[in-house]
Design a protein around this motif. Structure first.
Motif, PDB file in Angstrom:
ATOM      1  N   LYS A   1       0.825  -1.205   0.000  1.00 36.59           N
ATOM      2  CA  LYS A   1       0.000   0.000   0.000  1.00 36.59           C
ATOM      3  C   LYS A   1       0.861   1.257   0.000  1.00 36.59           C
ATOM      4  O   LYS A   1       0.608   2.208  -0.756  1.00 36.59           O
ATOM      5  N   GLU A   2       1.889   1.266   0.833  1.00 35.08           N
ATOM      6  CA  GLU A   2       2.778   2.430   0.872  1.00 35.08           C
ATOM      7  C   GLU A   2       3.509   2.617  -0.451  1.00 35.08           C
ATOM      8  O   GLU A   2       3.686   3.749  -0.925  1.00 35.08           O
ATOM      9  N   ALA A   3       3.942   1.494  -1.087  1.00 38.21           N
ATOM     10  CA  ALA A   3       4.622   1.605  -2.379  1.00 38.21           C
ATOM     11  C   ALA A   3       3.682   2.135  -3.455  1.00 38.21           C
ATOM     12  O   ALA A   3       4.068   2.973  -4.286  1.00 38.21           O
ATOM     13  N   PHE A   4       2.410   1.676  -3.440  1.00 39.57           N
ATOM     14  CA  PHE A   4       1.438   2.153  -4.418  1.00 39.57           C
ATOM     15  C   PHE A   4       1.161   3.646  -4.232  1.00 39.57           C
ATOM     16  O   PHE A   4       1.104   4.414  -5.213  1.00 39.57           O
ATOM     17  N   GLU A   5       1.017   4.065  -2.989  1.00 34.06           N
ATOM     18  CA  GLU A   5       0.781   5.493  -2.732  1.00 34.06           C
ATOM     19  C   GLU A   5       1.984   6.333  -3.141  1.00 34.06           C
ATOM     20  O   GLU A   5       1.825   7.423  -3.699  1.00 34.06           O
ATOM     21  N   ALA A   6       3.191   5.818  -2.888  1.00 33.12           N
ATOM     22  CA  ALA A   6       4.388   6.560  -3.303  1.00 33.12           C
ATOM     23  C   ALA A   6       4.469   6.658  -4.815  1.00 33.12           C
ATOM     24  O   ALA A   6       4.841   7.714  -5.365  1.00 33.12           O
ATOM     25  N   GLN A   7       4.112   5.583  -5.539  1.00 37.43           N
ATOM     26  CA  GLN A   7       4.128   5.623  -6.999  1.00 37.43           C
ATOM     27  C   GLN A   7       3.103   6.615  -7.529  1.00 37.43           C
ATOM     28  O   GLN A   7       3.379   7.365  -8.477  1.00 37.43           O
ATOM     29  N   GLN A   8       1.918   6.625  -6.923  1.00 40.01           N
ATOM     30  CA  GLN A   8       0.906   7.587  -7.350  1.00 40.01           C
ATOM     31  C   GLN A   8       1.376   9.024  -7.130  1.00 40.01           C
ATOM     32  O   GLN A   8       1.186   9.898  -7.984  1.00 40.01           O
ATOM     33  N   ARG A   9       1.986   9.275  -5.992  1.00 38.18           N
ATOM     34  CA  ARG A   9       2.485  10.621  -5.735  1.00 38.18           C
ATOM     35  C   ARG A   9       3.553  11.013  -6.745  1.00 38.18           C
ATOM     36  O   ARG A   9       3.573  12.150  -7.236  1.00 38.18           O
ATOM     37  N   GLU A  10       4.441  10.067  -7.073  1.00 39.25           N
ATOM     38  CA  GLU A  10       5.494  10.358  -8.040  1.00 39.25           C
ATOM     39  C   GLU A  10       4.918  10.640  -9.422  1.00 39.25           C
ATOM     40  O   GLU A  10       5.359  11.577 -10.107  1.00 39.25           O
ATOM     41  N   GLU A  11       3.904   9.857  -9.840  1.00 42.76           N
ATOM     42  CA  GLU A  11       3.276  10.106 -11.136  1.00 42.76           C
ATOM     43  C   GLU A  11       2.570  11.451 -11.164  1.00 42.76           C
ATOM     44  O   GLU A  11       2.629  12.177 -12.170  1.00 42.76           O
ATOM     45  N   MET A  12       1.899  11.797 -10.085  1.00 45.42           N
ATOM     46  CA  MET A  12       1.221  13.094 -10.030  1.00 45.42           C
ATOM     47  C   MET A  12       2.229  14.237 -10.116  1.00 45.42           C
ATOM     48  O   MET A  12       2.002  15.235 -10.809  1.00 45.42           O
ATOM     49  N   ILE A  13       3.358  14.083  -9.442  1.00 42.55           N
ATOM     50  CA  ILE A  13       4.379  15.132  -9.482  1.00 42.55           C
ATOM     51  C   ILE A  13       4.961  15.253 -10.879  1.00 42.55           C
ATOM     52  O   ILE A  13       5.163  16.365 -11.414  1.00 42.55           O
ATOM     53  N   LYS A  14       5.220  14.095 -11.546  1.00 40.21           N
ATOM     54  CA  LYS A  14       5.748  14.130 -12.908  1.00 40.21           C
ATOM     55  C   LYS A  14       4.755  14.772 -13.864  1.00 40.21           C
ATOM     56  O   LYS A  14       5.136  15.570 -14.729  1.00 40.21           O
TER      57      LYS A  14
END
Length: 285
Positions: free
Chosen positions: A170-183
């Motif tokens: 769950k934490e990895a998925f949330e981190a990936q989503q945050r990274e995609e949103m930032i990109k």
């Protein structure tokens, strides 16, 4: 403080004795002057008390008449005990402010309520732990090989590992989503910046061309409510003259018909043939 100490009783308690026992009536506050003791509730140790600690403030102030906890001495203890009656005598001799006394009682009641909640939570946890430890050791005594204990340990380990794995995913998925949103946000910012830069470059190019022609950008395009510039008027007149020439012929035609003007536009061979035909027709006539 000195007047209150004068009204205190001085007591000595031997080791492994109860200074205060839970459930008994008492209207005194006990201050531990020397020695150490254990604060207990329902047979569970809550805290270890040393010199300067006290118990029974709620009894002295009249919040309750029953001791809610027990104080068990672990060494020779010297205690000071102040009853409610002597506390009232010392307080009346000091002539305190009624408002300050009311605020003190209110604050102490809040502290007592919080202390009671904390003691209940600690007691519940310790009693639960003691209960399951007893069950575990009873199973261990019945199981000589320890198979049941191993099964229980592996079962709990399996569930704990699954829970931790789900949490990590769950934490990895949330981190990936945050990274995609930032990109995505950075990409949009770059595109907007490039678009604005291209617009500025085109505008600067237009301004440079207009300056090279001798016209200023403000004079080339008439704004609403303002009269057009002379250069704009000249351009309009030239365009109108070109359109009139296209429709009616050249200005030197003297207002002739479009058919005559079209004969002027013929090639030289065609014009000579037309002249010879006109001469032959005149001679026949």
């Amino acid at each position: 403080l000195e007047r209150i100490v004068v009204h205190c009783d001085r007591n000595i308690h031997f080791p492994n004795k109860y200074i205060v026992r839970e459930g008994e009536k008492d209207d005194r506050m006990h201050v531990l002057n020397l020695g150490s003791g254990r604060l207990m509730k329902l047979g569970c140790e809550i805290f270890t008390y040393g010199p300067g600690k006290f118990v029974g403030v709620e009894n002295m102030l009249g919040f309750t008449t029953i001791c809610t906890t027990s104080l068990f001495s672990t060494s020779i203890c010297h205690c000071l005990a102040l009853s409610r009656e002597r506390y009232g005598t010392a307080l009346s001799a000091a002539a305190p402010n009624a408002q300050a006394n009311a605020q003190f009682l209110k604050r102490q009641k809040v502290i007592f309520t919080q202390f009671q909640q904390m003691v209940q939570q600690v007691t519940a946890r310790k009693r639960m732990w003691t209960r399951y430890q007893t069950l575990l050791f009873s199973q261990a005594s019945n199981d000589s090989d320890g198979v049941e204990i191993k099964k229980n340990v592996l079962h709990e380990w399996h569930f704990a590992s699954q829970r931790l794995g789900r949490q990590r995913r769950k934490e990895a998925f949330e981190a990936q989503q945050r990274e995609e949103m930032i990109k995505h946000f950075v990409r949009k910012q770059h595109l907007a910046h490039a678009k604005a830069l291209g617009r500025d470059q085109r505008r600067n190019l237009v301004v440079t061309l207009l300056h090279s022609r001798g016209d200023s950008p403000e004079r080339c395009s008439p704004s609403p409510g303002n009269s057009p510039s002379p250069s704009f008027q000249r351009q309009q007149q030239q365009q109108q003259q070109q359109r009139s020439l296209t429709r009616n012929g050249s200005p030197k035609s003297g207002g002739r018909s479009p058919g005559h003007h079209s004969s002027i536009l013929l090639s030289p061979d065609t014009r000579s043939c037309s002249r010879s035909r006109s001469r032959s027709s005149n001679s026949n006539s």
